[in-house]
Write a protein that holds these residues in place. Structure first.
Motif, mmCIF file in Angstrom:
data_model
loop_
_atom_site.group_PDB
_atom_site.id
_atom_site.type_symbol
_atom_site.label_atom_id
_atom_site.label_comp_id
_atom_site.label_asym_id
_atom_site.label_seq_id
_atom_site.Cartn_x
_atom_site.Cartn_y
_atom_site.Cartn_z
ATOM 1 N N LYS A 122 0.824 -1.218 0.000
ATOM 2 C CA LYS A 122 0.000 0.000 0.000
ATOM 3 C C LYS A 122 0.850 1.257 0.000
ATOM 4 O O LYS A 122 0.474 2.289 -0.580
ATOM 5 N N ASP A 123 2.009 1.185 0.669
ATOM 6 C CA ASP A 123 2.973 2.285 0.674
ATOM 7 C C ASP A 123 2.360 3.575 1.218
ATOM 8 O O ASP A 123 2.596 4.662 0.693
ATOM 9 N N ALA A 124 1.550 3.451 2.289
ATOM 10 C CA ALA A 124 0.957 4.623 2.926
ATOM 11 C C ALA A 124 1.990 5.277 3.841
ATOM 12 O O ALA A 124 2.859 4.593 4.400
ATOM 13 N N PRO A 125 1.918 6.585 4.042
ATOM 14 C CA PRO A 125 2.906 7.267 4.886
ATOM 15 C C PRO A 125 2.758 6.968 6.372
ATOM 16 O O PRO A 125 3.691 7.183 7.143
ATOM 17 N N ILE A 126 1.571 6.476 6.794
ATOM 18 C CA ILE A 126 1.331 6.159 8.201
ATOM 19 C C ILE A 126 0.897 4.696 8.305
ATOM 20 O O ILE A 126 0.032 4.246 7.556
ATOM 21 N N VAL A 127 1.502 3.960 9.236
ATOM 22 C CA VAL A 127 1.163 2.552 9.445
ATOM 23 C C VAL A 127 0.819 2.344 10.911
ATOM 24 O O VAL A 127 1.534 2.813 11.799
ATOM 25 N N VAL A 128 -0.278 1.627 11.160
ATOM 26 C CA VAL A 128 -0.685 1.286 12.521
ATOM 27 C C VAL A 128 -0.559 -0.221 12.687
ATOM 28 O O VAL A 128 -1.176 -0.991 11.943
ATOM 29 N N LEU A 129 0.256 -0.642 13.638
ATOM 30 C CA LEU A 129 0.453 -2.056 13.943
ATOM 31 C C LEU A 129 -0.191 -2.345 15.286
ATOM 32 O O LEU A 129 0.337 -1.956 16.331
ATOM 33 N N ASP A 130 -1.342 -2.985 15.267
ATOM 34 C CA ASP A 130 -2.102 -3.243 16.491
ATOM 35 C C ASP A 130 -1.934 -4.707 16.891
ATOM 36 O O ASP A 130 -2.578 -5.587 16.340
ATOM 37 N N GLU A 131 -1.047 -4.955 17.853
ATOM 38 C CA GLU A 131 -0.765 -6.322 18.327
ATOM 39 C C GLU A 131 -0.412 -7.240 17.153
ATOM 40 O O GLU A 131 -0.923 -8.344 17.041
ATOM 41 N N ALA A 132 0.468 -6.792 16.296
ATOM 42 C CA ALA A 132 0.766 -7.516 15.059
ATOM 43 C C ALA A 132 1.508 -8.830 15.291
ATOM 44 O O ALA A 132 1.603 -9.644 14.377
ATOM 45 N N THR A 133 2.046 -9.052 16.498
ATOM 46 C CA THR A 133 2.707 -10.323 16.783
ATOM 47 C C THR A 133 1.915 -11.161 17.785
ATOM 48 O O THR A 133 2.437 -12.121 18.349
ATOM 49 N N ALA A 134 0.649 -10.816 17.972
ATOM 50 C CA ALA A 134 -0.138 -11.450 19.038
ATOM 51 C C ALA A 134 -0.214 -12.969 18.894
ATOM 52 O O ALA A 134 -0.175 -13.691 19.892
ATOM 53 N N PHE A 135 -0.343 -13.485 17.670
ATOM 54 C CA PHE A 135 -0.534 -14.919 17.472
ATOM 55 C C PHE A 135 0.689 -15.584 16.847
ATOM 56 O O PHE A 135 0.586 -16.644 16.242
ATOM 57 N N ALA A 136 1.847 -14.948 16.994
ATOM 58 C CA ALA A 136 3.057 -15.467 16.364
ATOM 59 C C ALA A 136 3.892 -16.284 17.351
ATOM 60 O O ALA A 136 4.074 -15.887 18.502
ATOM 61 N N ASP A 137 4.406 -17.426 16.874
ATOM 62 C CA ASP A 137 5.367 -18.180 17.671
ATOM 63 C C ASP A 137 6.720 -17.485 17.555
ATOM 64 O O ASP A 137 6.884 -16.543 16.771
ATOM 65 N N PRO A 138 7.707 -17.887 18.358
ATOM 66 C CA PRO A 138 8.999 -17.181 18.335
ATOM 67 C C PRO A 138 9.629 -17.083 16.945
ATOM 68 O O PRO A 138 10.207 -16.045 16.596
ATOM 69 N N GLU A 139 9.536 -18.153 16.142
ATOM 70 C CA GLU A 139 10.133 -18.123 14.806
ATOM 71 C C GLU A 139 9.437 -17.097 13.921
ATOM 72 O O GLU A 139 10.092 -16.298 13.237
ATOM 73 N N ASN A 140 8.107 -17.101 13.942
ATOM 74 C CA ASN A 140 7.360 -16.131 13.145
ATOM 75 C C ASN A 140 7.562 -14.717 13.662
ATOM 76 O O ASN A 140 7.626 -13.767 12.884
ATOM 77 N N GLU A 141 7.673 -14.569 14.990
ATOM 78 C CA GLU A 141 7.878 -13.230 15.542
ATOM 79 C C GLU A 141 9.195 -12.639 15.050
ATOM 80 O O GLU A 141 9.278 -11.442 14.737
ATOM 81 N N ALA A 142 10.235 -13.481 14.961
ATOM 82 C CA ALA A 142 11.526 -13.000 14.465
ATOM 83 C C ALA A 142 11.407 -12.526 13.020
ATOM 84 O O ALA A 142 11.968 -11.490 12.644
ATOM 85 N N LEU A 143 10.653 -13.269 12.198
ATOM 86 C CA LEU A 143 10.460 -12.882 10.802
ATOM 87 C C LEU A 143 9.628 -11.598 10.708
ATOM 88 O O LEU A 143 9.896 -10.722 9.874
ATOM 89 N N ILE A 144 8.618 -11.490 11.566
ATOM 90 C CA ILE A 144 7.777 -10.287 11.568
ATOM 91 C C ILE A 144 8.600 -9.070 11.964
ATOM 92 O O ILE A 144 8.446 -7.986 11.399
ATOM 93 N N GLN A 145 9.502 -9.247 12.924
ATOM 94 C CA GLN A 145 10.351 -8.127 13.337
ATOM 95 C C GLN A 145 11.220 -7.643 12.173
ATOM 96 O O GLN A 145 11.430 -6.440 11.995
#
Length: 239
Positions: free
Chosen positions: A190-213
């Protein structure tokens, strides 16, 4: 079975009716245009319909363009409410929310939505191809742009395991963390100038959380990113 089906139908109709009966947001006759990606709350209060106490009570803060602040605190503290007031999901009860120096109520709603991208803790994927799910944020995007967004969101392994590219309803073939990464690809595209991340790692296991980071670092480049989290590991890189 008939009684259960009847009750489910009644509940569904009630939800549809509540949406159809919602008050329309006002649209300014002469919309103003934002200048920049800063966000400012000026003495903002908001109370949900039917609630006795405000969810947000006289809150003021300023987010400079290009910065990455974090909103942290207990459940019910008003974090997600603040995030929802930025794109004008609701109008404030009092005070002002400004994007690019303009009160969001004075902007064309379509332009405002173009200014903000979201990644929520629960994201809806469609029974379509992976590419079409990502392209939902920018329908005119080319295949190369979609592939670049998926790669930036650390989704190369997802692309590899879906050779036909089809997703089940709600991302049935993906884990919670994988769904979040596809949602991040949408936000990157989308390339919007403002991004809101609301609990974006809430359902991630440690491996996925590292990739999300890692994906966060791609998403934050040159943008204003407002992070909402309970996990402190999610916000260690915030300003």
């Amino acid at each position: 079975f008939v009684g259960e089906g009847s009750q489910m139908s009644a509940d569904s109709l009630a939800r549809i009716r509540s949406v159809m009966d919602s008050k329309r947001l006002s649209v300014p006759a002469q919309p103003k245009h934002p200048a920049g990606g800063d966000v400012r709350f000026e003495d903002v209060s908001f109370t949900y319909e039917g609630a006795e106490a405000p969810a947000v009570d006289h809150v003021s803060f300023s987010v400079p363009a290009g910065s990455t602040p974090a909103l942290v605190g207990p459940s019910g503290g008003g974090k997600s409410t603040c995030a929802s007031l930025i794109p004008r999901f609701w109008d404030v009860s009092s005070g002002r929310v400004l994007v690019g120096g303009v009160d969001v109520r004075d902007m064309d709603p379509h332009e405002l939505m173009g200014q903000v991208a979201f990644v929520f803790q629960t994201n809806q994927l469609f029974r379509q191809t992976l590419a079409d799910n990502v392209r939902a944020s920018k329908p005119g995007a080319t295949d190369d742009e979609v592939r670049a967004a998926l790669s930036a969101a650390q989704c190369d392994d997802i692309v590899a395991k879906l050779p036909q590219g089809m997703l089940g309803a709600g991302g049935a073939y993906l884990s919670g963390g994988e769904v979040q990464r596809v949602s991040l690809a949408r936000a990157i595209l989308k390339d919007a100038p403002i991004v809101v991340l609301d609990e974006a790692t809430a359902f991630a296991d440690p491996e996925n959380e590292a990739l999300i980071q890692r994906a966060f670092s791609k998403l934050a480049a040159g943008r204003t990113v407002i992070m909402i989290a309970h996990r402190l590991s999610t916000v260690v890189g915030a300003d």
